[in-house]
Design an enzyme around this catalytic site. Structure first.
Site, PDB file in Angstrom:
ATOM      1  N   HIS A 204      56.953  46.908  81.174  1.00 16.94           N
ATOM      2  CA  HIS A 204      57.295  45.479  81.223  1.00 16.94           C
ATOM      3  C   HIS A 204      56.138  44.588  81.639  1.00 16.94           C
ATOM      4  O   HIS A 204      56.231  43.368  81.568  1.00 16.94           O
ATOM      5  CB  HIS A 204      58.435  45.247  82.222  1.00 16.94           C
TER       6      HIS A 204
HETATM    7  C1  UD1 Z   1      58.367  40.738  88.168  1.00 17.95           C
HETATM    8  C2  UD1 Z   1      57.130  40.989  89.017  1.00 17.95           C
HETATM    9  C3  UD1 Z   1      56.601  42.387  88.757  1.00 17.95           C
HETATM   10  C4  UD1 Z   1      57.700  43.426  88.933  1.00 17.95           C
HETATM   11  C5  UD1 Z   1      58.869  43.062  88.041  1.00 17.95           C
HETATM   12  C6  UD1 Z   1      60.008  44.045  88.150  1.00 17.95           C
HETATM   13  C7  UD1 Z   1      55.865  38.901  89.383  1.00 17.95           C
HETATM   14  C8  UD1 Z   1      54.594  38.199  89.115  1.00 17.95           C
HETATM   15  N1  UD1 Z   1      56.062  40.039  88.721  1.00 17.95           N
HETATM   16  O1  UD1 Z   1      57.951  40.738  86.811  1.00 17.95           O
HETATM   17  O2  UD1 Z   1      55.565  42.666  89.667  1.00 17.95           O
HETATM   18  O3  UD1 Z   1      57.198  44.700  88.587  1.00 17.95           O
HETATM   19  O4  UD1 Z   1      59.326  41.754  88.405  1.00 17.95           O
HETATM   20  O5  UD1 Z   1      60.969  43.785  87.194  1.00 17.95           O
HETATM   21  O6  UD1 Z   1      56.646  38.442  90.181  1.00 17.95           O
HETATM   22  N2  UD1 Z   1      64.079  38.139  82.854  1.00 17.95           N
HETATM   23  C9  UD1 Z   1      65.410  38.196  82.508  1.00 17.95           C
HETATM   24  N3  UD1 Z   1      66.322  38.461  83.490  1.00 17.95           N
HETATM   25  C10 UD1 Z   1      65.961  38.670  84.774  1.00 17.95           C
HETATM   26  C11 UD1 Z   1      64.601  38.594  85.124  1.00 17.95           C
HETATM   27  C12 UD1 Z   1      63.664  38.341  84.166  1.00 17.95           C
HETATM   28  O7  UD1 Z   1      65.776  38.029  81.374  1.00 17.95           O
HETATM   29  O8  UD1 Z   1      66.857  38.923  85.603  1.00 17.95           O
HETATM   30  C13 UD1 Z   1      63.058  37.889  81.801  1.00 17.95           C
HETATM   31  C14 UD1 Z   1      62.819  36.441  81.565  1.00 17.95           C
HETATM   32  O9  UD1 Z   1      62.687  36.250  80.178  1.00 17.95           O
HETATM   33  C15 UD1 Z   1      61.482  36.166  82.236  1.00 17.95           C
HETATM   34  C16 UD1 Z   1      60.784  37.506  82.126  1.00 17.95           C
HETATM   35  O10 UD1 Z   1      61.828  38.475  82.154  1.00 17.95           O
HETATM   36  O11 UD1 Z   1      60.786  35.147  81.646  1.00 17.95           O
HETATM   37  C17 UD1 Z   1      59.834  37.768  83.242  1.00 17.95           C
HETATM   38  O12 UD1 Z   1      60.480  37.667  84.513  1.00 17.95           O
HETATM   39  P1  UD1 Z   1      59.661  37.404  85.859  1.00 17.95           P
HETATM   40  O13 UD1 Z   1      60.525  37.528  87.040  1.00 17.95           O
HETATM   41  O14 UD1 Z   1      58.824  36.201  85.745  1.00 17.95           O
HETATM   42  O15 UD1 Z   1      58.632  38.613  85.902  1.00 17.95           O
HETATM   43  P2  UD1 Z   1      58.846  40.155  85.651  1.00 17.95           P
HETATM   44  O16 UD1 Z   1      58.163  40.500  84.381  1.00 17.95           O
HETATM   45  O17 UD1 Z   1      60.264  40.574  85.799  1.00 17.95           O
END
Ligand code: UD1
Length: 362
Positions: A204
């Protein structure tokens, strides 16, 4: 003493659990704040259920966004909560955007910060998590390091020795205390899997998903191997594969599933043959469970997993990946465990919080 803990993303929840319980058993006043960075049922709520964590006292519902939008929104809301609650200490864990937002908001209000999992460094500033780690450690008053190399990293950055506490790995405490319970999981039956016959893939991280061609290349390479590969897919990666129209094309040995809760994932890992990941914490969990790990990154902040022979780095390179799978040991190896990766980490953390209050003066 009043302690306000901030969590927000999936890898935070297992780190806060033992600390929450320890603070509770010592009858310290505590507030649990959830930023809402992760909001999907299977990225957040299921972890509270599996870990038997109470509903957060405050839920900010921030959600997704660019780094600036997400972190900024969290900071402005956290500031309001801090103004209202007036804690003596803010506690943050790990390296996600919620960790950074919590630490900055707190120190700006002259409320001291404790950082659990301090000192990990990949030395790769292209990683958002590395930026978060460096900044949070620089502004924390109590730094709880999981390994000896993390302590060395902090010292090399000029952080005062008296603020650094080598306490061990908090996630390991959670793993140890939930292993028995995870044995009741029915995930293997559900997916019709034989023990020790399959691999797991989690992918991811921004650097691996931003180039969709490379991402698809990894799936193509993995479709050539004989083992089943179970892929609990992060929503970000799911969206990319769907947008590319690739999700429907995946067949054969690659089995895509929804992200799993803590106990099911622990059961899936414990019974696997090997783990492929670009996550941080999973590299450590693999070491503890004696499952060989192949990390799809060029570097890692979890150096001890490499040193102890439980992990190798292959980047996003298909040839290296296939070779690493080919070279996997046939029998289970017991990897040496790093010092203080045990069931007493939260105990050591809370001891320091109680005994070192003079360090909280700014
Ligand atoms: C975050 C952490 C990463 C961790 C990961 C675990 C940061 C910078 N990164 O990354 O270190 O390994 O979490 O999962 O904080 N999304 C959903 N549903 C959710 C959460 C996210 O659909 O419940 C999607 C959204 O489209 C979003 C994307 O995932 O834009 C990224 O989510 P975000 O929380 O920004 O970062 P992660 O990639 O999850």
């Amino acid at each position: 003493m009043k302690i306000l803990s901030i969590v927000g993303a999936r890898p935070n929840f297992m780190k806060i659990k033992p600390i929450y319980e320890e603070l509770k058993s010592r009858k310290l006043d505590q507030i649990l704040v959830h930023t809402g960075q992760h909001y999907d049922e299977n990225m957040s709520r299921i972890f509270f259920e599996d870990l038997e964590l109470p509903k957060p006292d405050v839920f900010l519902g921030i959600g997704s966004g660019t780094h600036g939008v997400q972190t900024g929104a969290m900071m402005s809301r956290i500031e309001e909560v801090l103004t209202q609650e007036k804690p003596d200490l803010t506690l943050v864990v790990g390296d996600v955007n919620s960790t950074l937002a919590g630490a900055i908001s707190s120190i700006k209000m002259q409320i001291p910060v404790a950082h659990v999992e301090a000192g990990y460094r990949s030395f790769d500033m292209r990683m958002p998590e590395e930026i978060n780690r460096v900044l949070v450690d620089r502004i924390s008053q109590l730094l709880f390091a999981p390994t000896e190399d993390a302590v060395e990293n902090l010292m090399a950055e000029g952080i005062m020795k008296k603020r650094i506490f080598f306490v061990g790995n908090i996630m390991v405490e959670t793993l140890i205390s939930h292993l028995e319970k995870s044995k009741k999981s029915k995930i293997l039956e559900k997916l019709s899997l034989e023990k020790n016959s399959y691999g797991i893939l989690t992918i991811h991280r921004a650097e691996n998903t931003s180039d969709s061609k490379k991402l698809i290349g990894i799936f193509k390479v993995l479709s050539k191997i004989e083992n089943k590969i179970i892929v609990p897919l992060h929503p970000r990666t799911m969206k990319i594969l769907k947008d590319m129209g690739y999700l429907e094309k995946l067949a054969g040995n690659i089995i895509i599933i929804e992200p799993l809760g803590y106990l099911d994932f622990l059961a899936l890992m414990s019974n696997s043959k090997f783990i492929l990941t670009d996550s941080g914490g999973i590299q450590e969990e693999a070491l503890m469970l004696d499952i060989p790990c192949i990390t799809l990154r060029e570097n890692t902040e979890r150096i001890v997993t490499l040193k102890n022979g439980a992990n190798i780095l292959v980047g996003i390179n298909g040839i290296k990946l296939l070779k690493a799978i080919d070279d996997l040991p046939n029998r289970r190896i017991k990897y040496p465990k790093p010092p203080l990766w045990d069931g007493n980490v939260s105990n050591r953390i809370v001891d320091v919080i109680i005994e070192q209050q003079e360090l909280l003066a700014l």
